[in-house]
Write an enzyme that holds these catalytic residues in place. Structure first.
Site, mmCIF file in Angstrom:
data_model
loop_
_atom_site.group_PDB
_atom_site.id
_atom_site.type_symbol
_atom_site.label_atom_id
_atom_site.label_comp_id
_atom_site.label_asym_id
_atom_site.label_seq_id
_atom_site.Cartn_x
_atom_site.Cartn_y
_atom_site.Cartn_z
ATOM 1 N N SER A 31 44.403 38.437 31.037
ATOM 2 C CA SER A 31 45.310 39.565 31.252
ATOM 3 C C SER A 31 46.131 39.859 30.007
ATOM 4 O O SER A 31 46.476 38.938 29.246
ATOM 5 C CB SER A 31 46.264 39.205 32.394
ATOM 6 N N LYS A 89 47.450 32.480 32.829
ATOM 7 C CA LYS A 89 46.264 33.017 32.134
ATOM 8 C C LYS A 89 46.153 32.426 30.727
ATOM 9 O O LYS A 89 45.064 32.090 30.253
ATOM 10 C CB LYS A 89 46.335 34.544 32.073
ATOM 11 N N TYR A 106 52.701 34.272 35.924
ATOM 12 C CA TYR A 106 51.309 34.707 36.045
ATOM 13 C C TYR A 106 50.640 34.756 34.662
ATOM 14 O O TYR A 106 49.557 34.202 34.455
ATOM 15 C CB TYR A 106 51.270 36.084 36.723
#
Ligand code: UDP
Length: 324
Positions: A116, A144, A140
């Protein structure tokens, strides 16, 4: 070509499955259906209902002999990751470690990973290329980035070659209407606008209209999900041909503001789409735009459907069925 797609019943995953099937692959989907939908499964693909946290069933599924795997089985709500990091640690990080260990055991040597743009955090310059500093602003994005780092080690130590695809803002639906699953409780702009247009949500909150952008609303790089899906197939071909790992941005290289998307959606749907300005969402930068030069050069990838009309029209084609 035999491909295992973990998370293949999800929004992006189902488009990736479609892309591989369209290119003649034999596909197995592995999904726990926590957010993925049965409706997103295709009869041409095999389906294993399982969890990446269950090492034995994962290894069993992976031992069928695959040329590559695509891993999209992750939680993706940046806001939620700041409130419930445990969930993201377990599923996103531990789950991926399970997959990598099972890949090492079962001999799958090509790994396509959905990463991402959240790995970059607040932009220091635009457009953002792959050399931009990596400072995720939310947990988040951190998950990643951690996984990308683990991937480099498994490349060195276990000969697993990876393609880490750093998605910008995925949006839109298969232009030929073959994917119809609606995400449950979406947190992203376009599905929220579509829910308002369809009458299943009362109004859009525009998170801030006092940013330093031409119309004051936030600008993002939206990339059509079918363009993203095409990149996964191209990444597989790249890994097959070059046997070298790769980390690339996937974005359209053009910025759209919240208002531009809203205005287009109003025009295309013919709906009023009530919207009110709300406070800025914490951690939201004013503007994010990708450079995808590397994906173009290495993969021959190009965003073909990522203009604002296609994003809105292909989404409405699916959401209008929910129109009350
Ligand atoms: N946004 C908004 N209202 C919403 C959801 C999003 O105004 O209900 C804005 C958000 O502030 C950002 C853009 O839309 O400028 C895209 O947000 P999204 O959550 O879809 O993706 P992000 O860029 O945060 O990954």
């Amino acid at each position: 070509m035999r491909i295992l797609i973990l998370g293949g019943a999800g929004y992006i995953g189902s488009h990736v499955v479609r892309e591989f099937l369209d290119n003649g692959a034999e596909v197995t989907v592995f999904d726990n259906l926590s957010s993925g939908l049965r409706e997103n499964l295709f009869p041409e693909a095999a389906f294993v209902h399982g969890s990446i946290l269950d090492y034995d069933s994962l290894r069993r599924a992976m031992s069928e002999g695959f040329d590559a795997m695509v891993h999209l089985a992750a939680f993706k709500a940046a806001g939620e990751s700041m409130i419930a990091p445990e969930k993201y640690s377990v599923n996103n990080i531990s789950g991926t470690i399970n997959i990598l260990n099972a890949a090492a055991e079962t001999g799958i040597r090509r790994f396509i990973f959905s990463s991402s743009a959240a790995v970059y955090g607040e932009p220091e310059y635009l457009p953002i290329d792959e050399n931009h500093p990596l400072n995720p602003e939310n947990y988040y994005g951190f998950t990643k980035l951690e996984i990308e780092r683990i991937l480099s080690w498994y490349d060195q130590l276990k000969e697993i070659k990876f393609a880490a695809l750093r998605y910008f803002n995925a949006a839109g639906y298969d232009p030929t209407g073959r994917i119809t699953g609606l995400e449950q409780n979406p947190a992203n702009l376009l599905p929220i606008i579509m829910e308002v247009a369809a009458g299943t949500r009362p109004a859009l909150s525009i998170f801030g209209d006092d940013y330093n952008t031409p119309d004051g609303t936030g600008i993002r790089d939206y990339v059509h999900v079918s363009d993203l899906a095409a990149a996964h197939y191209q990444a597989f071909r790249y890994l097959e041909a070059k046997n070298t790992s790769l980390t690339v941005n996937l974005g359209s290289e053009s910025g759209l503001s919240v208002r531009e998307i809203l205005d287009t959606a109003r025009r295309i749907t013919g709906k009023e789409i009530p919207a009110r300005v709300a406070p800025r969402r914490p951690g939201d930068p004013a503007k994010l735009v990708a450079s995808s030069r590397l994906a173009r050069e290495r993969l021959g990838w190009k965003a073909l459907h990522s203009d604002v009309e296609s994003l809105a029209a292909t989404s409405w084609q699916v959401y209008k069925s929910a129109d009350a």
